[in-house]
Design a protein around this motif. Sequence first.
Motif, PDB file in Angstrom:
ATOM      1  N   GLY A 295       0.823  -1.212   0.000  1.00 35.12           N
ATOM      2  CA  GLY A 295       0.000   0.000   0.000  1.00 35.12           C
ATOM      3  C   GLY A 295       0.854   1.257   0.000  1.00 35.12           C
ATOM      4  O   GLY A 295       0.542   2.219  -0.704  1.00 35.12           O
ATOM      5  N   GLN A 296       1.922   1.232   0.793  1.00 34.47           N
ATOM      6  CA  GLN A 296       2.839   2.385   0.811  1.00 34.47           C
ATOM      7  C   GLN A 296       3.448   2.605  -0.573  1.00 34.47           C
ATOM      8  O   GLN A 296       3.542   3.726  -1.059  1.00 34.47           O
ATOM      9  CB  GLN A 296       3.956   2.159   1.845  1.00 34.47           C
ATOM     10  CG  GLN A 296       3.501   2.137   3.272  1.00 34.47           C
ATOM     11  CD  GLN A 296       3.036   3.497   3.734  1.00 34.47           C
ATOM     12  OE1 GLN A 296       3.607   4.513   3.395  1.00 34.47           O
ATOM     13  NE2 GLN A 296       1.964   3.503   4.509  1.00 34.47           N
ATOM     14  N   HIS A 297       3.841   1.503  -1.199  1.00 35.15           N
ATOM     15  CA  HIS A 297       4.458   1.590  -2.522  1.00 35.15           C
ATOM     16  C   HIS A 297       3.461   2.151  -3.548  1.00 35.15           C
ATOM     17  O   HIS A 297       3.794   3.058  -4.314  1.00 35.15           O
ATOM     18  CB  HIS A 297       4.969   0.211  -2.941  1.00 35.15           C
ATOM     19  CG  HIS A 297       5.741   0.209  -4.205  1.00 35.15           C
ATOM     20  ND1 HIS A 297       6.994   0.758  -4.305  1.00 35.15           N
ATOM     21  CD2 HIS A 297       5.432  -0.259  -5.433  1.00 35.15           C
ATOM     22  CE1 HIS A 297       7.430   0.621  -5.539  1.00 35.15           C
ATOM     23  NE2 HIS A 297       6.492   0.008  -6.250  1.00 35.15           N
ATOM     24  N   TYR A 298       2.237   1.619  -3.562  1.00 36.42           N
ATOM     25  CA  TYR A 298       1.215   2.100  -4.502  1.00 36.42           C
ATOM     26  C   TYR A 298       0.905   3.572  -4.272  1.00 36.42           C
ATOM     27  O   TYR A 298       0.771   4.352  -5.219  1.00 36.42           O
ATOM     28  CB  TYR A 298      -0.066   1.287  -4.372  1.00 36.42           C
ATOM     29  CG  TYR A 298       0.065  -0.183  -4.644  1.00 36.42           C
ATOM     30  CD1 TYR A 298       0.984  -0.670  -5.569  1.00 36.42           C
ATOM     31  CD2 TYR A 298      -0.722  -1.093  -3.955  1.00 36.42           C
ATOM     32  CE1 TYR A 298       1.104  -2.032  -5.799  1.00 36.42           C
ATOM     33  CE2 TYR A 298      -0.617  -2.454  -4.188  1.00 36.42           C
ATOM     34  CZ  TYR A 298       0.304  -2.918  -5.112  1.00 36.42           C
ATOM     35  OH  TYR A 298       0.422  -4.259  -5.345  1.00 36.42           O
ATOM     36  N   GLY A 299       0.769   3.948  -3.016  1.00 38.29           N
ATOM     37  CA  GLY A 299       0.444   5.330  -2.691  1.00 38.29           C
ATOM     38  C   GLY A 299       1.518   6.301  -3.126  1.00 38.29           C
ATOM     39  O   GLY A 299       1.221   7.364  -3.686  1.00 38.29           O
ATOM     40  N   ILE A 300       2.770   5.933  -2.880  1.00 45.73           N
ATOM     41  CA  ILE A 300       3.877   6.809  -3.277  1.00 45.73           C
ATOM     42  C   ILE A 300       3.905   6.964  -4.791  1.00 45.73           C
ATOM     43  O   ILE A 300       4.069   8.071  -5.310  1.00 45.73           O
ATOM     44  CB  ILE A 300       5.218   6.268  -2.742  1.00 45.73           C
ATOM     45  CG1 ILE A 300       5.272   6.439  -1.228  1.00 45.73           C
ATOM     46  CG2 ILE A 300       6.393   6.974  -3.396  1.00 45.73           C
ATOM     47  CD1 ILE A 300       6.437   5.723  -0.570  1.00 45.73           C
ATOM     48  N   ILE A 301       3.722   5.874  -5.510  1.00 48.77           N
ATOM     49  CA  ILE A 301       3.728   5.948  -6.979  1.00 48.77           C
ATOM     50  C   ILE A 301       2.597   6.846  -7.473  1.00 48.77           C
ATOM     51  O   ILE A 301       2.799   7.700  -8.346  1.00 48.77           O
ATOM     52  CB  ILE A 301       3.643   4.546  -7.600  1.00 48.77           C
ATOM     53  CG1 ILE A 301       4.977   3.838  -7.421  1.00 48.77           C
ATOM     54  CG2 ILE A 301       3.282   4.621  -9.083  1.00 48.77           C
ATOM     55  CD1 ILE A 301       5.001   2.410  -7.905  1.00 48.77           C
ATOM     56  N   LEU A 302       1.387   6.684  -6.926  1.00 47.75           N
ATOM     57  CA  LEU A 302       0.245   7.496  -7.375  1.00 47.75           C
ATOM     58  C   LEU A 302       0.437   8.978  -7.066  1.00 47.75           C
ATOM     59  O   LEU A 302       0.187   9.837  -7.912  1.00 47.75           O
ATOM     60  CB  LEU A 302      -1.041   6.989  -6.734  1.00 47.75           C
ATOM     61  CG  LEU A 302      -1.589   5.682  -7.275  1.00 47.75           C
ATOM     62  CD1 LEU A 302      -2.758   5.196  -6.419  1.00 47.75           C
ATOM     63  CD2 LEU A 302      -2.014   5.847  -8.722  1.00 47.75           C
ATOM     64  N   VAL A 303       0.887   9.274  -5.859  1.00 51.05           N
ATOM     65  CA  VAL A 303       1.075  10.670  -5.474  1.00 51.05           C
ATOM     66  C   VAL A 303       2.192  11.304  -6.294  1.00 51.05           C
ATOM     67  O   VAL A 303       2.050  12.428  -6.800  1.00 51.05           O
ATOM     68  CB  VAL A 303       1.350  10.776  -3.961  1.00 51.05           C
ATOM     69  CG1 VAL A 303       1.894  12.135  -3.590  1.00 51.05           C
ATOM     70  CG2 VAL A 303       0.079  10.488  -3.192  1.00 51.05           C
ATOM     71  N   GLU A 304       3.299  10.605  -6.453  1.00 49.23           N
ATOM     72  CA  GLU A 304       4.400  11.154  -7.246  1.00 49.23           C
ATOM     73  C   GLU A 304       4.018  11.318  -8.718  1.00 49.23           C
ATOM     74  O   GLU A 304       4.452  12.254  -9.370  1.00 49.23           O
ATOM     75  CB  GLU A 304       5.645  10.275  -7.115  1.00 49.23           C
ATOM     76  CG  GLU A 304       6.284  10.323  -5.746  1.00 49.23           C
ATOM     77  CD  GLU A 304       6.811  11.703  -5.378  1.00 49.23           C
ATOM     78  OE1 GLU A 304       7.272  12.446  -6.272  1.00 49.23           O
ATOM     79  OE2 GLU A 304       6.756  12.045  -4.192  1.00 49.23           O
ATOM     80  N   LEU A 305       3.192  10.415  -9.238  1.00 50.26           N
ATOM     81  CA  LEU A 305       2.707  10.559 -10.607  1.00 50.26           C
ATOM     82  C   LEU A 305       1.833  11.811 -10.722  1.00 50.26           C
ATOM     83  O   LEU A 305       1.963  12.579 -11.686  1.00 50.26           O
ATOM     84  CB  LEU A 305       1.922   9.319 -11.030  1.00 50.26           C
ATOM     85  CG  LEU A 305       1.438   9.282 -12.472  1.00 50.26           C
ATOM     86  CD1 LEU A 305       2.615   9.317 -13.438  1.00 50.26           C
ATOM     87  CD2 LEU A 305       0.597   8.037 -12.708  1.00 50.26           C
ATOM     88  N   GLY A 306       0.986  12.045  -9.734  1.00 52.17           N
ATOM     89  CA  GLY A 306       0.176  13.263  -9.726  1.00 52.17           C
ATOM     90  C   GLY A 306       1.022  14.516  -9.678  1.00 52.17           C
ATOM     91  O   GLY A 306       0.761  15.488 -10.399  1.00 52.17           O
TER      92      GLY A 306
END
Length: 146
Positions: free
Chosen positions: A107-118
């Motif tokens: 979950g941490q990994h997915y969240g970081i990827i999504l936020v950084e992509l944004g």
Amino acid sequence: MRHHLILRVVTKLLIGSIMIFALYVQFHGDYSPGGGFQAGVIMAVGFIIYGVVFSLEDVQRVFPPWLVHKLAALGVLLYAGTGIVSLFLGYSYLDYTALSPHHPVHGQHYGIILVELGVGITVTGVMVTIYYAFTSRTPIMDDEAW
């Protein structure tokens, strides 16, 4: 600017490398220094260099202003939406554990990827918008006055 053949050819060769490097920084930002902001600036630089060497009209054909504005808003929505999803799932805002409750590390990994992509999408859109705003201004002095 038509007579700068070498500059145009070198620019065409560099743009692809710049874009690929921006994608590398974007998707490896959680493993190494970098991330969304840096990748967004690098990606915007690719478009800005293209516009400086060729013309504002050429870069706007490749990356139209309407698309630039939509992407800037999309990036903010992606960032904020990641936090809102965690709120709806009963967690704190931007608590990435909500994205994979059984595997918090995932979950941490997915969240970081999504936020950084944004962040990357927003920064690219904003930087290119600033470039478009400055270059589309009517010049006060003509070229001969320089």
